[in-house]
Design an enzyme around this catalytic site. Structure first.
Site, short mmCIF file in Angstrom:
data_model
loop_
_atom_site.label_atom_id
_atom_site.label_comp_id
_atom_site.label_asym_id
_atom_site.label_seq_id
_atom_site.Cartn_x
_atom_site.Cartn_y
_atom_site.Cartn_z
N ASN A 1 -8.26 9.23 -2.37
CA ASN A 1 -7.79 10.60 -2.14
C ASN A 1 -8.12 11.44 -3.37
O ASN A 1 -7.56 11.24 -4.45
CB ASN A 1 -6.27 10.56 -1.90
CG ASN A 1 -5.68 11.93 -1.62
OD1 ASN A 1 -6.33 12.95 -1.80
ND2 ASN A 1 -4.43 11.94 -1.18
N HIS B 1 -8.95 15.77 5.72
CA HIS B 1 -8.56 15.35 4.38
C HIS B 1 -8.57 13.82 4.33
O HIS B 1 -8.15 13.16 5.27
CB HIS B 1 -7.17 15.88 4.05
CG HIS B 1 -6.68 15.41 2.73
ND1 HIS B 1 -7.46 15.43 1.60
CD2 HIS B 1 -5.48 14.88 2.35
CE1 HIS B 1 -6.77 14.94 0.59
NE2 HIS B 1 -5.57 14.60 1.01
N CYS C 1 -4.08 19.30 -1.82
CA CYS C 1 -5.21 18.84 -0.99
C CYS C 1 -5.72 19.92 -0.04
O CYS C 1 -6.81 19.81 0.49
CB CYS C 1 -4.79 17.60 -0.21
SG CYS C 1 -3.98 16.37 -1.22
O1 UT7 Z 1 -2.97 13.75 -0.11
C1 UT7 Z 1 -1.77 14.36 0.14
C2 UT7 Z 1 -0.88 13.70 1.01
N1 UT7 Z 1 -0.63 12.31 0.72
C3 UT7 Z 1 -0.63 11.47 1.74
O2 UT7 Z 1 -1.00 11.88 2.81
C4 UT7 Z 1 -0.08 10.08 1.57
C5 UT7 Z 1 0.84 9.76 2.72
N2 UT7 Z 1 1.43 8.46 2.66
C6 UT7 Z 1 0.74 7.30 2.80
O3 UT7 Z 1 -0.47 7.32 2.91
C7 UT7 Z 1 1.49 6.00 2.86
O4 UT7 Z 1 2.87 6.28 3.01
C8 UT7 Z 1 1.28 5.09 1.63
C9 UT7 Z 1 -0.14 4.53 1.65
C10 UT7 Z 1 1.51 5.86 0.37
C11 UT7 Z 1 2.25 3.91 1.68
O5 UT7 Z 1 2.08 3.18 2.89
P1 UT7 Z 1 3.35 2.79 3.75
O6 UT7 Z 1 2.85 2.00 4.88
O7 UT7 Z 1 4.09 4.04 4.06
O8 UT7 Z 1 4.13 1.83 2.77
P2 UT7 Z 1 5.60 2.01 2.16
O9 UT7 Z 1 5.62 3.08 1.14
O10 UT7 Z 1 6.56 2.10 3.30
O11 UT7 Z 1 5.76 0.62 1.44
C12 UT7 Z 1 5.77 -0.60 2.17
C13 UT7 Z 1 5.92 -1.75 1.18
C14 UT7 Z 1 7.05 -1.56 0.17
O12 UT7 Z 1 7.65 -2.81 -0.05
P3 UT7 Z 1 9.05 -3.18 0.65
O13 UT7 Z 1 10.00 -2.13 0.19
O14 UT7 Z 1 8.77 -3.12 2.13
O15 UT7 Z 1 9.31 -4.54 0.11
C15 UT7 Z 1 6.33 -1.11 -1.07
O16 UT7 Z 1 7.03 -1.46 -2.24
O17 UT7 Z 1 4.72 -1.88 0.42
C16 UT7 Z 1 5.04 -1.89 -0.97
N3 UT7 Z 1 3.95 -1.29 -1.71
C17 UT7 Z 1 2.88 -1.97 -2.15
N4 UT7 Z 1 2.56 -3.29 -2.09
C18 UT7 Z 1 1.38 -3.68 -2.62
C19 UT7 Z 1 3.79 0.03 -2.02
N5 UT7 Z 1 2.64 0.19 -2.68
C20 UT7 Z 1 2.05 -1.03 -2.77
C21 UT7 Z 1 0.84 -1.49 -3.33
N6 UT7 Z 1 0.54 -2.81 -3.23
N7 UT7 Z 1 -0.03 -0.68 -3.94
#
Ligand code: UT7
Length: 337
Positions: A294, A264, A123
């Site tokens: 993204n 970004h 990115c």
């Molecule tokens: O571009 C380069 C750099 N990339 C980034 O900057 C991305 C950085 N990271 C993020 O933007 C965030 O971490 C994400 C959007 C990827 C994820 O958000 P989060 O608030 O960190 O969620 P998480 O990964 O901690 O997941 C929370 C929950 C999990 O369930 P449990 O374990 O709490 O039961 C996931 O399984 O949300 C669940 N989950 C989803 N649920 C519905 C993960 N993806 C999804 C989904 N739909 N698509």
């Protein structure tokens, strides 16, 4: 970990003479995704701010997206592709592993005089390309340069993994850089940084020499994006905040001097966290991730072009570009328009 600020190189100043972007026609909404994986519009919207993304056609490659954006940038700059001396394409989704996507773009544009190569910095790639092009122009090595951020991420996404497939989209953005004359805007400062110790947080593990795709591992989808989202999130906030502060300081500016921040476009919560700490008003931040998701190296480039064409930037304005991505990599630039 290394951050190398580059300020006034002491050579000829460089400006952005034109911008362009291209987004494929096909729109994929959050509702569409909910038919593929166990997700919802509510989850994607509240956790990321993304509502929809664009998906390139099967026969539309990264180079095609890049060339469309490039044509628009050249047209706005009033520079014919034949007069380009340098083409840098930033991408992690090249048409082929070799030759570089920039070679295909050179051919598609008919830019025969231009030396062309790719930059792989995820990115941050468009801003890496900007600093490389700036340096080559500043030292007199090259004249007119085209930099492009272009991605067909849909070809490298695991469409059964809800952790990643909801985040990414396809698109391209471009800018033409030229030597700046007296009284014109210019790139005031830029920074690039890398922390290779965190390479495993976000990568495409298969398809390279470390892990070729074979008949026996073909089912494992190793040539798709894998990410530890929460960890990447923390690094993104810290690195982009630091890179923003460095670019502003190296340019001899204060945060209050910045008219528009173009960050970004990965996650609205990341952008909110950065601007909170930078003390920039939300009205002065350009956001389009709701429409495109993204798009990695293309994201800042597309946002810059949209801000430019929507009249969000006026001559003399100070803008801050800042990005973060796999590597880990980060980069920033302060520009007087
Ligand atoms: O571009 C380069 C750099 N990339 C980034 O900057 C991305 C950085 N990271 C993020 O933007 C965030 O971490 C994400 C959007 C990827 C994820 O958000 P989060 O608030 O960190 O969620 P998480 O990964 O901690 O997941 C929370 C929950 C999990 O369930 P449990 O374990 O709490 O039961 C996931 O399984 O949300 C669940 N989950 C989803 N649920 C519905 C993960 N993806 C999804 C989904 N739909 N698509």
């Amino acid at each position: 970990m290394a951050t190398a600020p580059t300020t006034d190189l002491g050579f000829r100043p460089v400006r952005i003479a034109g911008t362009g972007s291209y987004l494929p026609e096909k729109v994929m909404t959050n509702e569409d995704l909910a038919t593929l994986v166990d997700t919802s519009d509510e989850w994607i919207t509240t956790r990321t701010g993304i509502k929809e993304r664009r998906i390139a056609a099967e026969d539309q490659f990264t180079s095609h997206l890049a060339s469309e954006a490039a044509k628009a940038a050249c047209e706005q700059a009033g520079i014919a592709p034949e007069d380009l001396e340098l083409i840098i394409v930033a991408t992690i989704t090249p048409d082929t592993l070799t030759p570089s996507t920039a070679c295909y773009v050179q051919e598609q544009l008919g830019a025969e005089k231009a030396v062309a190569f790719d930059v792989s910095a995820a990115c941050s790639g468009f801003l890496y390309a900007m600093e490389i092009a700036q340096s080559l122009i500043a030292t007199g090595g090259r004249g007119n340069a085209l930099i492009v951020g272009a991605e067909k991420l849909s070809a490298f996404v695991n469409w059964t993994d809800r952790n990643t497939c909801v985040l990414f989209g396809d698109g391209a953005g471009a800018a033409v850089l030229t030597p700046a004359e007296e009284g014109q805007g210019r790139i005031l400062s830029s920074t690039m940084g890398t922390d290779g110790r965190q390479a495993e947080l976000l990568n495409i593990p298969g398809g390279g020499s470390a892990c070729p795709i074979t008949l026996s591992n073909a089912e494992e989808k190793l040539a798709t994006l894998a990410m530890q989202g929460r960890e990447v999130f923390k690094h993104a906030v810290n690195a982009m905040r630091r890179a923003s502060e460095e670019a502003i300081e190296q340019a001899g500016l204060k945060p209050a001097d910045i008219n528009l921040v173009i960050p970004h476009q990965a996650n609205l919560r990341i952008i909110d966290a950065i601007i909170d700490r930078l003390e920039v008003s939300k009205d002065d931040v350009f956001i389009n991730l709701d429409k495109y998701g993204n798009t990695s190296a293309a994201a800042v480039a597309i946002a810059l072009d949209e801000a430019n064409r929507q009249g969000r930037i006026s001559p003399g304005d100070h803008i801050l570009l800042v990005a973060f991505g796999a590597g880990l990599t980060w980069a920033s630039a302060a520009i007087q328009w």
